[in-house]
Design an enzyme around this catalytic site. Structure first.
Site, PDB file in Angstrom:
ATOM      1  N   ASP A   7      22.102  18.834  49.277  1.00 48.33           N
ATOM      2  CA  ASP A   7      21.721  19.980  49.357  1.00 48.33           C
ATOM      3  C   ASP A   7      20.475  20.099  49.398  1.00 48.33           C
ATOM      4  O   ASP A   7      19.979  20.366  48.551  1.00 48.33           O
ATOM      5  CB  ASP A   7      22.232  20.773  48.367  1.00 48.33           C
ATOM      6  CG  ASP A   7      22.269  22.439  48.117  1.00 48.33           C
ATOM      7  OD1 ASP A   7      22.157  22.788  49.640  1.00 48.33           O
ATOM      8  OD2 ASP A   7      22.689  22.928  47.162  1.00 48.33           O
ATOM      9  N   CYS A  31      21.405  57.502  38.121  1.00 48.47           N
ATOM     10  CA  CYS A  31      20.724  56.263  39.117  1.00 48.47           C
ATOM     11  C   CYS A  31      20.069  55.861  37.233  1.00 48.47           C
ATOM     12  O   CYS A  31      18.889  57.016  36.746  1.00 48.47           O
ATOM     13  CB  CYS A  31      19.733  57.005  39.612  1.00 48.47           C
ATOM     14  SG  CYS A  31      19.198  55.587  39.792  1.00 48.47           S
ATOM     15  N   CYS A  58      13.509  57.641  44.766  1.00 48.51           N
ATOM     16  CA  CYS A  58      14.065  56.884  44.261  1.00 48.51           C
ATOM     17  C   CYS A  58      12.939  55.354  44.358  1.00 48.51           C
ATOM     18  O   CYS A  58      12.956  54.829  44.691  1.00 48.51           O
ATOM     19  CB  CYS A  58      15.341  55.948  43.833  1.00 48.51           C
ATOM     20  SG  CYS A  58      15.573  55.254  42.182  1.00 48.51           S
ATOM     21  N   LYS A  84      33.104  21.096  52.005  1.00 51.89           N
ATOM     22  CA  LYS A  84      32.125  21.566  51.310  1.00 51.89           C
ATOM     23  C   LYS A  84      33.354  21.513  50.218  1.00 51.89           C
ATOM     24  O   LYS A  84      34.566  21.695  49.994  1.00 51.89           O
ATOM     25  CB  LYS A  84      32.326  22.922  51.382  1.00 51.89           C
ATOM     26  CG  LYS A  84      31.185  22.680  52.757  1.00 51.89           C
ATOM     27  CD  LYS A  84      30.004  23.067  52.528  1.00 51.89           C
ATOM     28  CE  LYS A  84      29.102  24.828  52.255  1.00 51.89           C
ATOM     29  NZ  LYS A  84      27.402  24.633  51.876  1.00 51.89           N
ATOM     30  N   GLU A 105      30.010  10.748  54.694  1.00 51.00           N
ATOM     31  CA  GLU A 105      28.537  10.016  53.298  1.00 51.00           C
ATOM     32  C   GLU A 105      28.968  11.412  52.277  1.00 51.00           C
ATOM     33  O   GLU A 105      29.423  12.400  52.816  1.00 51.00           O
ATOM     34  CB  GLU A 105      28.128   9.970  54.223  1.00 51.00           C
ATOM     35  CG  GLU A 105      27.378  10.944  55.274  1.00 51.00           C
ATOM     36  CD  GLU A 105      26.569  10.088  56.621  1.00 51.00           C
ATOM     37  OE1 GLU A 105      25.272  10.564  57.037  1.00 51.00           O
ATOM     38  OE2 GLU A 105      26.787   9.158  56.631  1.00 51.00           O
ATOM     39  N   LYS A 160      26.761  14.979  51.175  1.00 54.60           N
ATOM     40  CA  LYS A 160      26.456  16.072  51.331  1.00 54.60           C
ATOM     41  C   LYS A 160      25.488  16.620  50.706  1.00 54.60           C
ATOM     42  O   LYS A 160      25.401  16.934  49.539  1.00 54.60           O
ATOM     43  CB  LYS A 160      27.355  16.960  52.331  1.00 54.60           C
ATOM     44  CG  LYS A 160      26.435  18.601  52.949  1.00 54.60           C
ATOM     45  CD  LYS A 160      27.294  19.644  53.686  1.00 54.60           C
ATOM     46  CE  LYS A 160      26.940  20.480  54.239  1.00 54.60           C
ATOM     47  NZ  LYS A 160      25.348  20.411  53.909  1.00 54.60           N
ATOM     48  N   CYS A 167      23.130  55.956  44.158  1.00 54.87           N
ATOM     49  CA  CYS A 167      21.653  56.971  44.148  1.00 54.87           C
ATOM     50  C   CYS A 167      21.296  57.763  45.039  1.00 54.87           C
ATOM     51  O   CYS A 167      21.117  57.143  46.192  1.00 54.87           O
ATOM     52  CB  CYS A 167      20.725  56.067  43.159  1.00 54.87           C
ATOM     53  SG  CYS A 167      19.715  57.167  43.421  1.00 54.87           S
ATOM     54  N   CYS A 225      15.809  56.382  38.366  1.00 52.22           N
ATOM     55  CA  CYS A 225      15.151  57.503  38.490  1.00 52.22           C
ATOM     56  C   CYS A 225      15.876  59.019  38.096  1.00 52.22           C
ATOM     57  O   CYS A 225      15.527  60.498  37.993  1.00 52.22           O
ATOM     58  CB  CYS A 225      15.221  58.678  40.036  1.00 52.22           C
ATOM     59  SG  CYS A 225      16.787  58.065  41.190  1.00 52.22           S
ATOM     60  N   TYR A 255      19.899  10.162  56.665  1.00 48.28           N
ATOM     61  CA  TYR A 255      20.712  10.208  57.363  1.00 48.28           C
ATOM     62  C   TYR A 255      21.596   9.688  59.126  1.00 48.28           C
ATOM     63  O   TYR A 255      22.133   9.764  59.307  1.00 48.28           O
ATOM     64  CB  TYR A 255      22.214  10.744  56.696  1.00 48.28           C
ATOM     65  CG  TYR A 255      21.611  12.648  56.788  1.00 48.28           C
ATOM     66  CD1 TYR A 255      21.119  13.147  58.025  1.00 48.28           C
ATOM     67  CD2 TYR A 255      21.268  13.321  55.496  1.00 48.28           C
ATOM     68  CE1 TYR A 255      20.939  14.421  58.559  1.00 48.28           C
ATOM     69  CE2 TYR A 255      20.607  14.137  55.983  1.00 48.28           C
ATOM     70  CZ  TYR A 255      20.728  14.716  56.617  1.00 48.28           C
ATOM     71  OH  TYR A 255      20.520  16.228  56.896  1.00 48.28           O
TER      72      TYR A 255
HETATM   73  S1  IVH Z   1      24.206  14.798  59.342  1.00 52.21           S
HETATM   74  C1  IVH Z   1      24.145  17.408  63.743  1.00 52.21           C
HETATM   75  N1  IVH Z   1      24.634  14.260  57.216  1.00 52.21           N
HETATM   76  O1  IVH Z   1      24.041  19.740  56.501  1.00 52.21           O
HETATM   77  C2  IVH Z   1      24.014  16.547  62.982  1.00 52.21           C
HETATM   78  N2  IVH Z   1      23.951  16.121  57.475  1.00 52.21           N
HETATM   79  O2  IVH Z   1      24.967  22.202  56.981  1.00 52.21           O
HETATM   80  C3  IVH Z   1      23.730  17.540  61.394  1.00 52.21           C
HETATM   81  N3  IVH Z   1      23.178  17.709  55.494  1.00 52.21           N
HETATM   82  O3  IVH Z   1      21.489  20.771  58.667  1.00 52.21           O
HETATM   83  C4  IVH Z   1      23.405  16.610  60.633  1.00 52.21           C
HETATM   84  N4  IVH Z   1      23.604  16.264  53.915  1.00 52.21           N
HETATM   85  O4  IVH Z   1      20.636  19.308  56.817  1.00 52.21           O
HETATM   86  C5  IVH Z   1      24.476  15.304  58.053  1.00 52.21           C
HETATM   87  N5  IVH Z   1      25.021  13.522  55.569  1.00 52.21           N
HETATM   88  C6  IVH Z   1      24.105  13.988  55.999  1.00 52.21           C
HETATM   89  C7  IVH Z   1      24.105  15.253  55.755  1.00 52.21           C
HETATM   90  C8  IVH Z   1      23.602  16.433  55.922  1.00 52.21           C
HETATM   91  C9  IVH Z   1      23.315  17.242  54.155  1.00 52.21           C
HETATM   92  C10 IVH Z   1      22.091  18.786  55.810  1.00 52.21           C
HETATM   93  C11 IVH Z   1      21.368  18.374  57.086  1.00 52.21           C
HETATM   94  C12 IVH Z   1      22.802  19.823  58.183  1.00 52.21           C
HETATM   95  C13 IVH Z   1      23.231  20.782  57.042  1.00 52.21           C
HETATM   96  C14 IVH Z   1      24.165  21.104  57.771  1.00 52.21           C
END
Ligand code: IVH
Length: 667
Positions: free
Chosen positions: A118, A408, A432, A314, A114, A116, A426, A411, A226
């Protein structure tokens, strides 16, 4: 629908409005005109005026509370909110798949892949279908209760559209700010000459923590779910069914997801997501690969920080090309001069970038970066963008190499470069003004004393007016002085004074981080705090004491000693303490477990999945102790690969020896 005349009709009207909300905010497919929606909403409002006794927290009118929230109480998570281990390439994902196969002893696990998101991780609790509590992740064990602001998120149902909702349902997901909202909000900020948000994630985090829910509502945050939190007995056997179940509850979920059986399938999905990334209305930073079977997840369990049944893959940072029109120099809190590229503004990963760090002089020389050059910049997560490449073909005839100034820029002191270090500094550490500002800013910032209303601009004014010079001066500030600051009225003065007061009770770890001791990051600060319990205890540690701490080497020991040997530092700390700052060593929340309780463990060798720190944490948080050497007092040896003399000694002494798998089965 006419004006409800009975409680049943009132509830039916609430349900009808919720269903229109869902169609509008989650499915983007309204079935009624705005006018019809407004008519229904007005009916509900009138009905609630006539029957205030019917109003309940699940009513669509109950999104935005009146008044200010004051503060966000902390809440302990019933089940921890973990983070994810990261992978960055095929080999690492392949390793994850192999690990799962090996640990589960099955040849063909299925994964649910799925997006991720942000955003900001949150947990939402529903009691009998009514939203009752929203919490941030915090440190994973406890978070902030941001219910009042989460209620304002239009795509979050305050009442689940189902007939027999579970008595308790805890769901996990992410709050985010869609790009369109982010750009609009930043444009409005620019028009008011206010500081812009760096990215949608920061904007979402800041908005969730607003004290005024009316203002939070204006931020138009969004949410997706999720996963499940502390919830048992639901009819779900796989992660995919978790999504289906969440959908059935009327909760927004991650639509883009896929079942994958092989590395190839996972990477096909990753490619599809990466292609769609620029067109998505929100930020993502990769995909999450989760073992689909919940039973399998249970079997694999988690380490102290992350599940063993999932990893994040990532994406490489997004890149953009632009021109450097100047190179300026920034002075940091320790005097290090950092060259900064001033860029022609360019859009990158949802934000407009006008500056990027060039790290240090050596880096500029190595890459031969010059003013006027066309450069590639990159941004990963919320890190500062950096210049990763130069297009030499675009360079003009008159281009000249750039040189670090000899003085610097703030300063005027002649700069120095310590032999063997790349950094140019510096050396005017005490005089400073920029170093002073940076040091103060570091002290009050989130990882330190966390005085959140004391931003850079306010600090600048406080220094300029002579109210603050050294760290303790912050705790001497009074209302009369604060009223002299630009834009400060009764409320803002009170808020700042309260924040300063609250910050006095600071965990020792954060106090150490706030002091900005060289080489002392979070992990080291924790080790030091654990060893000494008080700041006085810490300042009295000898080289030997420091070196006896597992994880602390000579470089750190030397830095800690020289910090406390400086009489100015000692005086500053004494003053802070006498002004009421009270660094306290946080006690670990211990959940006693009979296998660990009061037992002394020694860890040796390399463990297959746990880091040493994670194993220590797992033991301590269950009531056990960890020492370095095997003696008659040792109860159990946790042995990994390449275990040597400790293993021999434990065998000789007849001490219980376990491997990681057995260890984890007791956790
Ligand atoms: S599962 C125990 N699913 O990514 C499992 N996390 O870098 C942890 N995040 O803290 C969460 N999309 O906030 C899960 N599809 C997704 C996600 C997800 C974003 C975030 C989540 C976690 C962080 C870790």
């Amino acid at each position: 629908m006419h004006r409800p005349t009975s409680h049943t009709e009132y509830l039916a009207l609430c349900k009808e409005i919720w269903s229109h909300n869902r169609l509008y905010y989650q499915q983007h497919a309204p079935q009624v005109s705005d006018k019809e929606y407004d008519r229904l909403y007005a009916l509900l409002e009138q009905c609630e005026k006539d029957h205030p006794e019917w109003i309940f927290p699940g009513s669509p009118t109950q999104r935005v509370a009146e008044g200010l929230s004051g503060a966000f109480p902390t809440v302990a998570h019933k089940s921890p909110m973990l983070s994810l281990s990261n992978t960055y390439n095929r080999e690492e994902v392949q390793d994850f798949i192999q690990r799962v196969k090996k640990l589960l002893e099955i040849p063909d696990p299925v994964f649910c892949c799925e997006l991720k998101m942000d955003g900001i991780a949150i947990s939402a609790k529903y009691e009998n279908g009514i939203f009752v509590q929203g919490t941030t992740r915090g440190d994973g064990k406890t978070g902030d209760d941001v219910t009042i602001n989460m209620r304002t998120i239009q795509s979050l149902p305050l009442q689940l559209p189902m007939d027999n909702p579970p008595a308790i349902l805890e769901v996990r997901g992410e709050v985010f700010m869609p790009h369109s909202v982010f750009h609009q909000a930043n444009a409005a900020k620019a028009a008011q000459s206010e500081e812009l948000w760096a990215n949608p994630r920061n904007a979402a985090a800041g908005s969730l923590k607003l004290l005024d829910p009316k203002e939070a509502a204006r931020r138009k945050l969004s949410i997706v779910f999720y996963g499940l939190g502390n919830t048992k007995g639901l009819p779900v056997k796989t992660q995919s069914q978790v999504h289906d179940f969440l959908e059935k509850c009327g909760l927004p979920t991650l639509a883009l997801r896929n079942h994958c059986k092989t590395l190839e399938e996972i990477f096909d999905f990753a490619r599809k997501v990466a292609d769609a990334r620029p067109t998505l209305p929100f930020d993502i930073d990769g995909i999450v690969i989760k073992l689909d079977s919940l039973e399998g997840q249970q079997h694999l369990g988690t380490t102290a920080k992350a599940p063993r049944w999932a990893v994040a893959y990532k994406f490489a940072a997004e890149q953009a090309t632009t021109k450097i029109h100047a190179i300026t120099v920034q002075v940091g809190r320790t005097g290090v001069l950092t060259p900064v590229a001033e860029l022609d503004p360019v859009k990158l990963a949802g934000s407009t970038i006008a500056r990027a760090t060039l790290h240090n002089y050596d880096e500029i020389k190595r890459k031969d970066i010059r003013v006027g050059d066309l450069v590639t910049i990159e941004k990963g997560g919320d890190v500062i963008p950096k210049v990763v490449g130069v297009d030499l073909s675009g360079r003009g005839e008159h281009s000249k190499p750039w040189h670090m100034p000899n003085e610097c820029p703030v300063c005027g002191t002649a700069v120095v470069q310590v032999q063997g270090e790349v950094a140019v500094r510096c050396p005017n550490t005490k005089g400073c003004p920029e170093q002073q500002l940076r040091r103060l800013f570091h002290f009050v910032s989130k990882g330190g004393m966390d005085i959140d209303t004391l931003g850079e601009k306010v600090l600048e004014q406080l220094i300029q007016k002579g109210f603050v010079q050294k760290l303790p001066d912050i705790y001497r500030l009074n209302a009369e002085q604060l009223f002299q600051l630009e834009g400060f009225k009764q409320k803002s003065v009170e808020n700042l004074l309260n924040a300063i007061e609250t910050s006095k009770k600071v965990p020792l770890t954060r106090f150490l981080l706030a002091l900005g001791i060289k080489h002392v990051g979070e992990g080291i600060a924790e080790l030091l705090a654990e060893k000494s319990a008080t700041i006085q205890g810490l300042s009295a540690l000898t080289t030997q004491d420091l070196l006896s701490i597992d994880g602390i080497g000579e470089k750190v020991a030397e830095s800690v000693l020289s910090f406390f040997a400086d009489s100015e530092h000692r005086e500053e700390i004494d003053e802070l303490l006498s002004l009421g700052v009270n660094p306290i060593q946080e006690t670990r929340q211990i959940q006693y477990n009979p296998f660990f309780q009061n037992k002394t463990f020694v860890i040796t060798g390399t463990l297959p999945t746990l880091s040493r720190q994670e194993a220590i944490e797992a033991i301590k948080s269950r009531g056990g102790k960890v020492t370095d050497s095997v003696t008659k007092k040792t109860d159990c040896l946790l042995a990994g690969e390449a275990a040597g003399s400790k293993l021999n000694k434990a065998q000789l002494l007849g001490i219980e020896i376990i491997d990681e798998k057995t260890f984890l089965s007791y956790c």
